[in-house]
Design an enzyme around this catalytic site. Structure first.
Site, PDB file in Angstrom:
ATOM      1  N   CYS A   1      10.470   4.766   9.790  1.00  0.00           N
ATOM      2  CA  CYS A   1      10.566   3.622   8.870  1.00  0.00           C
ATOM      3  C   CYS A   1      11.689   3.904   7.886  1.00  0.00           C
ATOM      4  CB  CYS A   1       9.227   3.348   8.193  1.00  0.00           C
ATOM      5  SG  CYS A   1       8.607   4.671   7.135  1.00  0.00           S
TER       6      CYS A   1
ATOM      7  N   ASN B   1       9.659   6.850   4.964  1.00  0.00           N
ATOM      8  CA  ASN B   1       8.795   7.881   5.574  1.00  0.00           C
ATOM      9  C   ASN B   1       7.644   8.290   4.654  1.00  0.00           C
ATOM     10  OD1 ASN B   1       9.124  11.261   7.002  1.00  0.00           O
ATOM     11  ND2 ASN B   1       7.918   9.550   7.717  1.00  0.00           N
TER      12      ASN B   1
ATOM     13  N   CYS C   1       5.217   5.452   3.867  1.00  0.00           N
ATOM     14  CA  CYS C   1       4.187   4.419   4.063  1.00  0.00           C
ATOM     15  C   CYS C   1       3.926   4.177   5.551  1.00  0.00           C
ATOM     16  CB  CYS C   1       4.569   3.113   3.369  1.00  0.00           C
ATOM     17  SG  CYS C   1       4.725   3.258   1.566  1.00  0.00           S
ATOM     18  N   ARG C   2       4.769   3.358   6.186  1.00  0.00           N
ATOM     19  CA  ARG C   2       4.473   2.922   7.550  1.00  0.00           C
ATOM     20  C   ARG C   2       4.525   4.028   8.591  1.00  0.00           C
ATOM     21  NH1 ARG C   2       8.978  -1.566   7.406  1.00  0.00           N
ATOM     22  NH2 ARG C   2       9.827   0.107   6.115  1.00  0.00           N
ATOM     23  N   SER C   3       5.604   4.825   8.609  1.00  0.00           N
ATOM     24  CA  SER C   3       5.717   5.792   9.711  1.00  0.00           C
ATOM     25  C   SER C   3       4.733   6.957   9.626  1.00  0.00           C
ATOM     26  CB  SER C   3       7.168   6.265   9.921  1.00  0.00           C
ATOM     27  OG  SER C   3       7.665   6.936   8.802  1.00  0.00           O
TER      28      SER C   3
ATOM     29  N   ASP D   1       7.071  -4.029   5.299  1.00  0.00           N
ATOM     30  CA  ASP D   1       7.108  -2.917   4.353  1.00  0.00           C
ATOM     31  C   ASP D   1       6.069  -3.162   3.258  1.00  0.00           C
ATOM     32  OD1 ASP D   1       7.704  -1.017   2.492  1.00  0.00           O
ATOM     33  OD2 ASP D   1       9.860  -1.343   2.543  1.00  0.00           O
TER      34      ASP D   1
HETATM   35  P1  4NP Z   1       8.187   2.918   4.201  1.00  0.00           P
HETATM   36  O1  4NP Z   1       8.109   2.174   2.785  1.00  0.00           O
HETATM   37  O2  4NP Z   1       9.577   2.652   4.743  1.00  0.00           O
HETATM   38  O3  4NP Z   1       7.142   2.252   4.986  1.00  0.00           O
HETATM   39  O4  4NP Z   1       7.937   4.379   3.915  1.00  0.00           O
HETATM   40  C1  4NP Z   1       9.067   2.365   1.771  1.00  0.00           C
HETATM   41  C2  4NP Z   1       8.909   3.406   0.891  1.00  0.00           C
HETATM   42  C3  4NP Z   1       9.836   3.568  -0.124  1.00  0.00           C
HETATM   43  C4  4NP Z   1      10.900   2.689  -0.256  1.00  0.00           C
HETATM   44  C5  4NP Z   1      11.051   1.661   0.655  1.00  0.00           C
HETATM   45  C6  4NP Z   1      10.125   1.505   1.661  1.00  0.00           C
HETATM   46  N1  4NP Z   1      11.826   2.833  -1.317  1.00  0.00           N
HETATM   47  O5  4NP Z   1      12.773   2.037  -1.388  1.00  0.00           O
HETATM   48  O6  4NP Z   1      11.694   3.773  -2.113  1.00  0.00           O
END
Ligand code: 4NP
Length: 152
Positions: free
Chosen positions: A7, A10, A12-14, A123
């Site tokens: 993602c 790294n 949340c989703r992944s 997201d």
């Molecule tokens: P992820 O979510 O891609 O599912 O881990 C996010 C976590 C942090 C951010 C964006 C998406 N950020 O911009 O900090």
């Protein structure tokens, strides 16, 4: 078989996808090596977001051991399947692919759930806690269909 979940951050989703995949593979007795990575470097070294950990714990899955790292071109050589959460992630991964054959190892995780209405895992970072439960349900569906395919 080695599978990488990818993602943006790294956190949340992944890592949730990795947690679901390793648990469901274990339940089925399928030997898999799993890892996850983010196309961005904002959260390198961090544990998954507390909301992601809580959503997983509700389902009886612990992901507090995971730590964020950034995706690299070498991942195309090490992993057999590379699963992106959304189209931006997939584009940023493919841009780093050493050649088209290796690039073809990457696709969207929801490609494994063609009947699900969404093609991308949204997201949940900037939303509320219920976003994480929705993400879990999507990932569990795609993961089960992916494992069905591996078993066949
Ligand atoms: P992820 O979510 O891609 O599912 O881990 C996010 C976590 C942090 C951010 C964006 C998406 N950020 O911009 O900090």
């Amino acid at each position: 078989m080695r599978i990488l979940l990818v993602c943006l951050g790294n956190i949340c989703r992944s890592p949730m996808a990795e947690g679901v995949l390793r648990q469901r593979a274990k339940e089925r007795g399928i030997a898999l090596a799993t890892d996850s990575a983010g196309t961005g470097d904002y959260h390198v070294g961090e544990a998954p977001d507390p909301r992601a950990q809580a959503a997983m714990r509700k389902q009886g899955m612990e992901i507090g051991d995971l730590r964020a790292r950034q995706f690299t071109a070498k991942d195309f050589e090490h992993f057999d399947i590379l699963l992106a959460m959304d189209a931006d992630n997939l584009r940023n991964m493919t841009r780093l692919a050493p050649d088209p054959t290796l690039a073809a190892k990457a696709c969207l995780i929801m490609d494994f759930a063609p009947e699900h209405p969404l093609r991308e895992v949204p997201d949940p970072y900037y939303g509320g806690d219920d976003g994480f439960d929705g993400v879990f349900a999507m990932l569990d569906e795609a993961t089960n269909l992916l494992l069905d395919g591996i078993e066949r």
